[in-house]
Design a protein around this motif. Structure first.
Motif, short mmCIF file in Angstrom:
data_model
loop_
_atom_site.label_atom_id
_atom_site.label_comp_id
_atom_site.label_asym_id
_atom_site.label_seq_id
_atom_site.Cartn_x
_atom_site.Cartn_y
_atom_site.Cartn_z
N THR A 1 -8.48 -3.81 -0.04
CA THR A 1 -7.68 -4.07 1.16
C THR A 1 -6.88 -5.36 0.98
N PRO B 1 -6.52 1.33 4.40
CA PRO B 1 -7.96 1.46 4.65
C PRO B 1 -8.64 0.08 4.57
N PRO C 1 0.19 5.18 0.00
CA PRO C 1 -0.86 6.20 0.00
C PRO C 1 -0.47 7.41 -0.84
N GLY C 2 -1.48 8.00 -1.48
CA GLY C 2 -1.27 9.25 -2.20
C GLY C 2 -1.38 10.44 -1.25
N ASN C 3 -1.22 11.62 -1.80
CA ASN C 3 -1.26 12.85 -1.00
C ASN C 3 -2.57 12.95 -0.22
N GLY C 4 -2.47 13.08 1.10
CA GLY C 4 -3.67 13.26 1.93
C GLY C 4 -4.45 12.00 2.20
N GLU C 5 -3.95 10.86 1.75
CA GLU C 5 -4.67 9.59 1.98
C GLU C 5 -4.22 8.97 3.31
N PRO C 6 -5.04 8.03 3.85
CA PRO C 6 -4.69 7.45 5.15
C PRO C 6 -3.33 6.76 5.13
N ARG C 7 -2.57 6.89 6.23
CA ARG C 7 -1.25 6.27 6.32
C ARG C 7 -1.38 4.75 6.48
N TYR D 1 -3.92 -4.87 -1.44
CA TYR D 1 -2.73 -4.21 -0.87
C TYR D 1 -1.87 -5.23 -0.13
N ILE E 1 -11.61 -1.61 3.36
CA ILE E 1 -12.75 -1.34 2.47
C ILE E 1 -13.83 -2.37 2.79
N TYR F 1 0.84 -1.20 0.00
CA TYR F 1 0.00 0.00 0.00
C TYR F 1 0.88 1.25 0.00
#
Ligand SMILES: *Cc1c(COP(=O)(O)O)cnc(C)c1O
Length: 426
Positions: A61, A26, A17-23, A64, A28, A15
């Motif tokens: 999920t 997630p 994460p992109g900018n501003g996505e959960p560290r 990832y 799902i 996984y």
């Protein structure tokens, strides 16, 4: 950037994460996914576009976490399954059908032995079981024209025999079939079977990968190296159109790197539905984040305990391939240079009765049908997991009636040794 070390992959692979996505990954927790047009969704069904439509087949999920395990093993594609049993079933059934044959090592896990020798036999797939110590001639004699794969475990559960993966890979490849390795006990931290010629790796993630006894799960990883297209008559499912999927030919559309896992997802996950729940995949990923740290300690504790047991007068034998003098010590040096995992088998003086009495006296090690947990646990297979086997099958499985399997956890080794010492005292 150069290839990352496995410790870094345990933490960061899969996984991103992109900018501003959960560290954190997630979860799902959704059975289904929404689309604007029927055409959009049709493309997914035809495998023309990649995306999600129903969690019985795929879930982000899970993907990832599967991608992380693929990175740890050095494979090209992976899928999570609901259990290790499902992973081994899918792997064989993705290659073999009614009328086909598979060569398997006789010391494999009891549940897998039963799956192959009873349930899959009812589906018309025949298995020939060979000893992990068989001669080259015996191995050669096990193959038939309709053989589709060879199957073994890196470290056999519970016999703890180390497989000479390279030898079995060479034999499989000489017959134009892949070697499947169940790598549950070592995990990719201790052994990467692909480096020794294995083509497909399976896992019961229930064991060390989860590591905390929290969730049952499995995983299949493909190396992408086996060239199915060289043997189209042997593997028609991968090399000819799948009428149940609009005529897709998996090797043509997805290449060697993706054909095996895409077929297993599109056909077997669709029809049998043994998907791992996204919640469990999240827990599995937490386990993977500390896999490298835990495996080192499991190995260190187990070696100390194996040494203690082998010096004890009430112990008749100890099986731990990391122990100098063990029959598999040389193989362990080659395949498991970082350690032989946390499981130790041994015999208690006095046989079956003494083994049961000894286990009852243990205070820290609890009796469980489980291994590879942070908490130390033990089992007497002849009266539990292997009780459906007759004496001959027990011997072939490498399980004697006095065998106690101890799964050494992450507690302090001196505390564990003190517990064993009091339970062994006359
Ligand atoms: C436990 C185990 C399995 C079965 O896995 P489950 O997750 O219990 O279904 C398969 N192979 C090996 C080596 C195992 O230890």
């Amino acid at each position: 950037m150069k290839e990352l070390n496995i410790e870094t992959k345990c933490i960061q692979a899969g996984y991103v994460p992109g900018n501003g996505e959960p560290r954190q990954i997630p979860i799902i927790q959704s059975t289904t996914f929404k689309y604007d047009t029927s055409e959009d969704m049709g493309k997914l069904f035809d495998l023309e576009a990649s995306g999600y439509f129903y969690t019985r087949l795929q879930n982000p999920t899970n993907d990832y976490v599967a991608a992380k395990i693929a990175a740890l093993e050095g494979g090209t594609a992976a899928m999570l399954t609901s259990s290790g049993q499902a992973a081994n079933f899918y792997t064989i059934f993705n290659l073999a059908s009614c009328g086909d044959h598979v060569v398997a090592v006789s010391t494999i896990y009891g549940g897998t032995f039963n799956l192959f020798s009873v349930t899959m036999k009812r589906m018309g797939i025949e298995f020939t079981f060979v000893s992990p110590y068989c001669t080259d001639e015996e191995l050669e004699a096990a193959f038939r024209p309709n053989t589709k794969a060879v199957f073994g475990e890196t470290i056999a559960n519970p016999a703890l025999i180390v497989l000479d993966i390279e030898r079995f890979a060479n034999a499989a490849h000489a017959h134009g079939v892949p070697l499947i390795i169940d790598n549950t006990f070592p995990t990719p931290f201790l052994c990467n079977p692909f480096k020794f010629g294995a083509d497909i790796v399976t896992h019961s993630t229930t064991k060390y990968m989860d590591g905390h006894g929290a969730g049952v799960g499995g995983c299949i990883v493909d190396s992408g190296k086996f060239d199915w297209t060289k043997y189209p008559d042997k593997f028609p499912g991968l090399c000819t159109p799948d009428e149940s999927y609009h005529g897709v030919t998996y090797t043509e559309r997805f290449g060697l790197e993706g054909a095996f896992i895409t077929k297993a997802t599109a056909q077997l996950m669709r029809d049998f539905g043994s998907i791992q729940s996204p919640q469990n995949a999240f827990l599995l990923n937490l386990g993977l984040e500390s896999l490298h740290v835990r495996m080192e300690r499991h190995c260190e504790n187990a070696l100390k305990i194996a040494k203690f047991l082998s010096a004890h007068e009430n112990i008749t034998w100890v099986k731990y391939s990391g122990l100098p003098g063990d029959r598999d010590y040389k193989l362990a040096k080659k395949y498991l240079p970082k350690g032989s995992c946390g499981v130790v088998s041994f015999g208690v003086k006095g046989g079956r009765k003494a083994a049961e009495a000894f286990m009852k006296k243990l205070k820290l090690a609890s009796i469980e049908t489980h291994v590879a947990d942070a908490r130390t646990c033990c089992l007497h297979p002849a009266s539990a997991t292997h009780r459906q086997m007759n004496d001959e099958e027990l011997i072939a499985a490498g399980v004697s009636a006095d065998l106690v399997r101890l799964s050494v956890g992450l507690e302090n080794a001196d505390d564990l040794i003190a517990d064993l010492a009091q339970a062994l005292a006359d």
